[in-house]
Design an enzyme around this catalytic site. Structure first.
Site, PDB file in Angstrom:
ATOM      1  N   HIS A 243      -3.450  -5.689   1.114  1.00 25.66           N
ATOM      2  CA  HIS A 243      -2.844  -5.791   2.359  1.00 25.66           C
ATOM      3  C   HIS A 243      -2.462  -7.377   2.676  1.00 25.66           C
ATOM      4  O   HIS A 243      -3.591  -7.959   3.383  1.00 25.66           O
ATOM      5  CB  HIS A 243      -3.372  -5.173   3.646  1.00 25.66           C
ATOM      6  CG  HIS A 243      -3.308  -3.592   3.388  1.00 25.66           C
ATOM      7  ND1 HIS A 243      -2.458  -3.002   4.186  1.00 25.66           N
ATOM      8  CD2 HIS A 243      -4.047  -2.573   2.758  1.00 25.66           C
ATOM      9  CE1 HIS A 243      -2.618  -1.685   3.867  1.00 25.66           C
ATOM     10  NE2 HIS A 243      -3.438  -1.594   3.180  1.00 25.66           N
TER      11      HIS A 243
ATOM     12  N   CYS B  37       0.820  -1.156  -0.186  1.00 27.13           N
ATOM     13  CA  CYS B  37       0.259   0.011  -0.060  1.00 27.13           C
ATOM     14  C   CYS B  37       0.875   1.206   0.080  1.00 27.13           C
ATOM     15  O   CYS B  37       1.504   1.587  -1.070  1.00 27.13           O
ATOM     16  CB  CYS B  37      -1.143   0.003   1.339  1.00 27.13           C
ATOM     17  SG  CYS B  37      -2.231   1.122   0.994  1.00 27.13           S
TER      18      CYS B  37
ATOM     19  N   GLU C 238      -1.059  -8.409   4.967  1.00 25.80           N
ATOM     20  CA  GLU C 238      -0.855  -8.670   6.656  1.00 25.80           C
ATOM     21  C   GLU C 238      -2.249  -8.793   7.142  1.00 25.80           C
ATOM     22  O   GLU C 238      -2.616  -9.328   8.439  1.00 25.80           O
ATOM     23  CB  GLU C 238      -0.047  -7.675   7.297  1.00 25.80           C
ATOM     24  CG  GLU C 238      -0.685  -6.264   7.282  1.00 25.80           C
ATOM     25  CD  GLU C 238      -0.821  -5.548   6.001  1.00 25.80           C
ATOM     26  OE1 GLU C 238      -1.262  -4.288   6.073  1.00 25.80           O
ATOM     27  OE2 GLU C 238      -0.251  -6.022   5.055  1.00 25.80           O
TER      28      GLU C 238
END
Length: 216
Positions: free
Chosen positions: A192, A85, A194
């Site tokens: 993302h 990002c 994560e």
């Protein structure tokens, strides 16, 4: 494997990345923006957030901090670098990946789950996937629309990493939402991983990004 997690004023996904790296079996270590010697690291992740409040444009100020020189030296040593990002915007800003991530076609912050197609598995981060495998990860950005005038070159050199499958939520060129450098070792993705590292979150597909890097 020792992995540096870069921190800027405004980073807000650093702890999430740290947690995901631990889950994947890595040894994460926070690295502040003032540091410029990262050669003791085996890899680096630049997490998402709003470095310097996205002042001027996303990634513009982070791109001139000392840690960028450290990252470039790490790239010269052929060690993996992942930008997520805001991290992807920073890698684009400093020219470590081709193209730009600019204001969304609908110019507002967009946060949603997306279905993605893995277009190459030659990077350390996508090596655990099959080519054209569909995966699920969320996006959360206002400046994530990918553009590159050299699309043919990008395709010929197998530098497209991820594409949106189905809905293209930000108007990216050809639905592209992840690219890498020519070596495949430097990778910039807008979704993302994560935030998709445990099934309780809605998907664990993203954990393979970190496992792939650690097992590289």
């Amino acid at each position: 494997m020792k992995v540096g997690v870069i921190r800027f004023p405004g980073s807000n996904c650093d702890r999430d990345v740290y947690h995901a790296l631990k889950l994947a079996g890595g040894e994460p270590e926070y690295v502040w923006w003032k540091e410029n010697d990262l050669l003791h690291m085996d890899a680096v992740v630049i997490p998402g957030g709003f470095s310097y409040g996205d002042y001027l444009r996303a990634g513009a100020i982070a791109a001139i901090t000392p840690v960028i020189e450290g990252i470039k030296k790490l790239v010269a040593e052929e060690k993996p670098v992942l930008g997520i990002c805001n991290g992807a915007q920073i890698l684009s800003e400093v020219g470590l990946v081709p193209g730009v991530f600019t204001v969304n076609e609908n110019p507002k912050f967009n946060c949603q789950w997306t279905q993605l197609k893995v277009k190459t598995n030659r990077t350390p981060f996508t090596r655990s996937f099959k080519k054209d495998q569909l995966i699920k990860m969320p996006v959360a950005h206002a400046e994530g629309r990918y553009y590159n005038p050299d699309l043919d070159l990008l395709q010929d050199q197998d530098q497209i990493v991820l594409k949106f499958q189905g809905e293209n939520p930000n108007g990216s060129l050809e639905g592209i939402t992840g690219v890498c450098d020519e070596s495949g070792l430097v990778c910039a993705v807008m979704p993302h991983p994560e935030r998709a590292s445990e099934s309780i979150l809605g998907s664990s597909d993203g954990l393979n990004f970190f496992k792939g890097m650690i097992n590289y």
